[in-house]
Design a protein around this motif. Structure first.
Motif, PDB file in Angstrom:
ATOM      1  N   LYS A   1     -42.359   0.226  34.370  1.00 48.86           N
ATOM      2  CA  LYS A   1     -43.814   0.207  34.267  1.00 48.86           C
ATOM      3  C   LYS A   1     -44.394   1.510  34.781  1.00 48.86           C
ATOM      4  O   LYS A   1     -43.704   2.304  35.415  1.00 48.86           O
ATOM      5  CB  LYS A   1     -44.387  -0.970  35.048  1.00 48.86           C
ATOM      6  N   LYS A   2     -45.655   1.707  34.499  1.00 45.41           N
ATOM      7  CA  LYS A   2     -46.380   2.839  35.073  1.00 45.41           C
ATOM      8  C   LYS A   2     -46.910   2.370  36.422  1.00 45.41           C
ATOM      9  O   LYS A   2     -47.587   1.341  36.502  1.00 45.41           O
ATOM     10  CB  LYS A   2     -47.522   3.290  34.160  1.00 45.41           C
ATOM     11  N   PRO A   3     -46.609   3.090  37.501  1.00 46.09           N
ATOM     12  CA  PRO A   3     -47.032   2.643  38.829  1.00 46.09           C
ATOM     13  C   PRO A   3     -48.524   2.863  39.075  1.00 46.09           C
ATOM     14  O   PRO A   3     -49.136   3.763  38.499  1.00 46.09           O
ATOM     15  CB  PRO A   3     -46.203   3.518  39.760  1.00 46.09           C
ATOM     16  N   THR A   4     -49.068   2.041  39.946  1.00 42.67           N
ATOM     17  CA  THR A   4     -50.453   2.225  40.392  1.00 42.67           C
ATOM     18  C   THR A   4     -50.468   3.375  41.401  1.00 42.67           C
ATOM     19  O   THR A   4     -49.415   3.797  41.901  1.00 42.67           O
ATOM     20  CB  THR A   4     -50.983   0.958  41.072  1.00 42.67           C
TER      21      THR A   4
ATOM     22  N   GLU B   1     -48.840   2.194  44.562  1.00 46.85           N
ATOM     23  CA  GLU B   1     -47.376   2.167  44.472  1.00 46.85           C
ATOM     24  C   GLU B   1     -46.785   3.566  44.594  1.00 46.85           C
ATOM     25  O   GLU B   1     -45.759   3.762  45.243  1.00 46.85           O
ATOM     26  CB  GLU B   1     -46.942   1.519  43.150  1.00 46.85           C
ATOM     27  N   LYS B   2     -47.455   4.551  44.006  1.00 47.17           N
ATOM     28  CA  LYS B   2     -46.994   5.947  44.136  1.00 47.17           C
ATOM     29  C   LYS B   2     -47.041   6.399  45.588  1.00 47.17           C
ATOM     30  O   LYS B   2     -46.131   7.072  46.074  1.00 47.17           O
ATOM     31  CB  LYS B   2     -47.860   6.876  43.285  1.00 47.17           C
TER      32      LYS B   2
ATOM     33  N   THR C   1     -35.972  -0.626  43.667  1.00 44.29           N
ATOM     34  CA  THR C   1     -37.192  -0.167  43.009  1.00 44.29           C
ATOM     35  C   THR C   1     -37.199   1.344  43.147  1.00 44.29           C
ATOM     36  O   THR C   1     -36.905   1.872  44.219  1.00 44.29           O
ATOM     37  CB  THR C   1     -38.452  -0.760  43.685  1.00 44.29           C
TER      38      THR C   1
ATOM     39  N   LEU D   1     -39.129   5.247  41.766  1.00 45.03           N
ATOM     40  CA  LEU D   1     -40.172   5.999  41.076  1.00 45.03           C
ATOM     41  C   LEU D   1     -39.531   7.300  40.622  1.00 45.03           C
ATOM     42  O   LEU D   1     -39.094   8.106  41.450  1.00 45.03           O
ATOM     43  CB  LEU D   1     -41.354   6.281  41.998  1.00 45.03           C
TER      44      LEU D   1
ATOM     45  N   MET E   1     -41.915   3.709  37.030  1.00 40.61           N
ATOM     46  CA  MET E   1     -41.372   2.944  38.140  1.00 40.61           C
ATOM     47  C   MET E   1     -40.442   1.925  37.504  1.00 40.61           C
ATOM     48  O   MET E   1     -40.801   1.289  36.508  1.00 40.61           O
ATOM     49  CB  MET E   1     -42.478   2.257  38.936  1.00 40.61           C
TER      50      MET E   1
END
Length: 138
Positions: A57-60, A63-64, A89, A91, A114
């Protein structure tokens, strides 16, 4: 008769360097026998089919920020087998990789993604562009 079957299973499993007592599914297998409606579960509560599912997924932004405090790992272009003893998990900061679960479809992961790799999954990593990532094991 049940004891004889259990002994045969232990004997056969022992011949393959795998014992029922060391299997992460042993206690769940007993549950499965007593409640046929329950799915077989791995150590972290994932079903067996989930053990081969990679989530990308694309992280928020949050999350980054959290991932920026995790350790960093990097690898050049290469291909190698890998197994996950616990859930990871990550990134991806740079690069590109195709991860193919032994019992699943290839998943492409690239910079900015991610990814979550489930506990118990065995796969092959095919790094096509040198990769650098933050990672965290649960």
């Amino acid at each position: 008769q049940k004891l004889a079957v259990a002994l045969v299973l232990v004997f056969v499993a022992g011949a393959h360097s795998w014992t029922l007592s060391s299997s992460p599914f042993t206690s769940s297998s007993a549950l499965l026998r007593s409640r046929a409606v329950k799915p077989l579960r791995g150590g972290s509560g994932t079903t067996m089919s989930d053990a081969n599912k990679i989530v990308v997924k694309k992280p928020t932004e949050k999350e980054k920020e959290i991932a920026s405090n995790w350790p960093t790992w990097q690898c050049g272009v290469s291909k190698f087998p890998w197994s996950y003893d616990s859930r990871e998990t990550c990134l991806v900061l740079e690069g590109e990789v195709t991860v193919t679960p032994n019992k699943g479809e290839p998943v492409k992961i690239q910079a900015g993604d991610m990814a979550i790799f489930p506990q118990g999954m065995s796969c092959t990593w095919d790094v096509t562009k040198a990769i650098r990532k933050h990672y965290n094991f649960d």
